[in-house]
Design a protein around this motif. Structure first.
Motif, mmCIF file in Angstrom:
data_model
loop_
_atom_site.group_PDB
_atom_site.id
_atom_site.type_symbol
_atom_site.label_atom_id
_atom_site.label_comp_id
_atom_site.label_asym_id
_atom_site.label_seq_id
_atom_site.Cartn_x
_atom_site.Cartn_y
_atom_site.Cartn_z
ATOM 1 N N GLY A 1 3.250 1.138 -3.413
ATOM 2 C CA GLY A 1 2.591 0.964 -4.703
ATOM 3 C C GLY A 1 3.149 -0.187 -5.521
ATOM 4 N N LEU B 1 0.825 -1.211 0.000
ATOM 5 C CA LEU B 1 0.000 0.000 0.000
ATOM 6 C C LEU B 1 0.858 1.260 0.000
ATOM 7 C CD1 LEU B 1 -2.860 -0.841 2.550
ATOM 8 C CD2 LEU B 1 -2.862 -1.113 0.070
ATOM 9 N N ARG C 1 -5.389 4.131 -8.251
ATOM 10 C CA ARG C 1 -6.133 2.891 -8.027
ATOM 11 C C ARG C 1 -5.663 1.812 -8.998
ATOM 12 N NH1 ARG C 1 -12.710 1.623 -7.993
ATOM 13 N NH2 ARG C 1 -12.433 -0.621 -8.268
ATOM 14 N N TYR C 2 -5.170 0.700 -8.451
ATOM 15 C CA TYR C 2 -4.771 -0.453 -9.246
ATOM 16 C C TYR C 2 -5.755 -1.608 -9.113
ATOM 17 C CZ TYR C 2 -0.239 1.885 -9.604
ATOM 18 O OH TYR C 2 0.757 2.792 -9.854
ATOM 19 N N ASP C 3 -6.579 -1.603 -8.058
ATOM 20 C CA ASP C 3 -7.502 -2.707 -7.795
ATOM 21 C C ASP C 3 -8.710 -2.646 -8.719
ATOM 22 O OD1 ASP C 3 -6.373 -4.068 -5.308
ATOM 23 O OD2 ASP C 3 -6.469 -1.985 -4.646
ATOM 24 N N ARG D 1 0.857 5.028 -1.911
ATOM 25 C CA ARG D 1 0.821 5.157 -3.370
ATOM 26 C C ARG D 1 -0.244 4.285 -4.017
ATOM 27 N NH1 ARG D 1 7.227 5.688 -5.124
ATOM 28 N NH2 ARG D 1 7.639 7.572 -3.876
ATOM 29 N N ARG D 2 -0.622 3.203 -3.344
ATOM 30 C CA ARG D 2 -1.668 2.360 -3.915
ATOM 31 C C ARG D 2 -3.056 2.941 -3.669
ATOM 32 N NH1 ARG D 2 -0.480 -2.637 -6.140
ATOM 33 N NH2 ARG D 2 -2.336 -3.838 -6.643
ATOM 34 N N ALA E 1 -8.268 -1.181 0.838
ATOM 35 C CA ALA E 1 -6.975 -0.495 0.874
ATOM 36 C C ALA E 1 -7.112 0.864 1.566
ATOM 37 C CB ALA E 1 -6.439 -0.311 -0.546
#
Length: 254
Positions: A44, A41, A226-228, A221-222, A237
């Motif tokens: 990233g 998290l 948004r990567y999810d 950074r996560r 997260a």
């Protein structure tokens, strides 16, 4: 101890809030898994790039995903946030751009809270913070969603309080709801209204607390990107990052 790992005090606070496993095969060390999740998290990094000290990345990701689906991470956050006195509730939202890995849901599939706004594919994080700038309620919508339409659900079940928000929340229905709960809304009217509602300037300046919260949140950074793909995973997260802010607040007062 690695840079983003839980301190002994933080672990002592969060450990009792995790699910018990009374029988069967022993679960992989919870503290190591949580440290791994916070590493991802904060930095990233992709899950598969986890340092070896955290063990197999599949174990970490599967635990994160399974507990996100079960609502564990949200319950942990809510348990810590329950300590807030909430003499003041400040509402706001912030846009987060969705990475191409998060987009691409099937047509007719479930809503993953990704929409199209002027910034491209985005999600919007909605929050209520207290008088210390600590989060007490979270929500996630598509990026183009109306702030004021989400506010009643954000405030649902919270104690009566001073509610402070910007002009984007100027809605008579919301102001009436706050009043019916025994609270007092400090929300300025839109500039094009004939009748302007007065707002205490000293209270309105407290909105910087919620802005500072989002600044701290996006150090993860996560969260900043948004990567999810799944809304439940991204909201988890946000809840975990918010949990870390609560843990630091608890630690600083002991």
């Amino acid at each position: 101890m690695a840079r983003f790992d839980l301190t002994d005090r933080e672990w002592a606070l969060i450990a009792p809030l995790l699910p018990n496993k009374p029988r069967g095969v022993a679960r992989t060390d919870d503290r190591r898994v949580l440290n791994a999740i916070f590493y991802v998290l904060r930095t990233g990094s992709p899950w598969r790039d986890l340092p070896e000290r955290y063990g197999p990345y599949t174990t970490v990701y599967n635990r994160y995903n399974r507990w996100a689906k079960a609502g564990v991470w949200l319950r942990v956050f809510e348990a810590l946030a329950a300590a807030s006195p909430q003499s003041m509730q400040l509402i706001d939202s912030s846009i987060v751009r969705a990475h191409q890995h998060a987009a691409g849901r099937k047509k007719g599939g479930p809503d993953h809270a990704i929409g199209r706004s002027r910034g491209g594919l985005t999600s919007k994080i909605h929050v209520v913070v207290d008088e210390r700038g600590l989060p007490v309620r979270l929500a996630l919508t598509q990026g183009q969603a109306s702030d004021k339409a989400v506010a009643p659900d954000l405030l649902e079940g919270l104690p009566a309080s001073l509610v402070v928000a910007d002009r984007g929340y100027d809605w008579q229905h919301l102001i009436d709801l706050v009043r019916q709960r025994g609270g007092n809304a400090h929300i300025p009217t839109q500039r094009d209204r004939k009748v302007q509602r007065s707002v205490d300037p000293s209270l309105y300046r407290q909105r910087n607390l919620v802005e500072r919260f989002f600044c701290k949140l996006k150090h993860f950074r996560r969260i900043a990107t948004r990567y999810d793909k799944l809304a439940s995973n991204f909201l988890a997260a946000v809840a975990l990052a918010s949990t870390r802010l609560w843990l630091r607040a608890y630690e600083s007062t002991t």
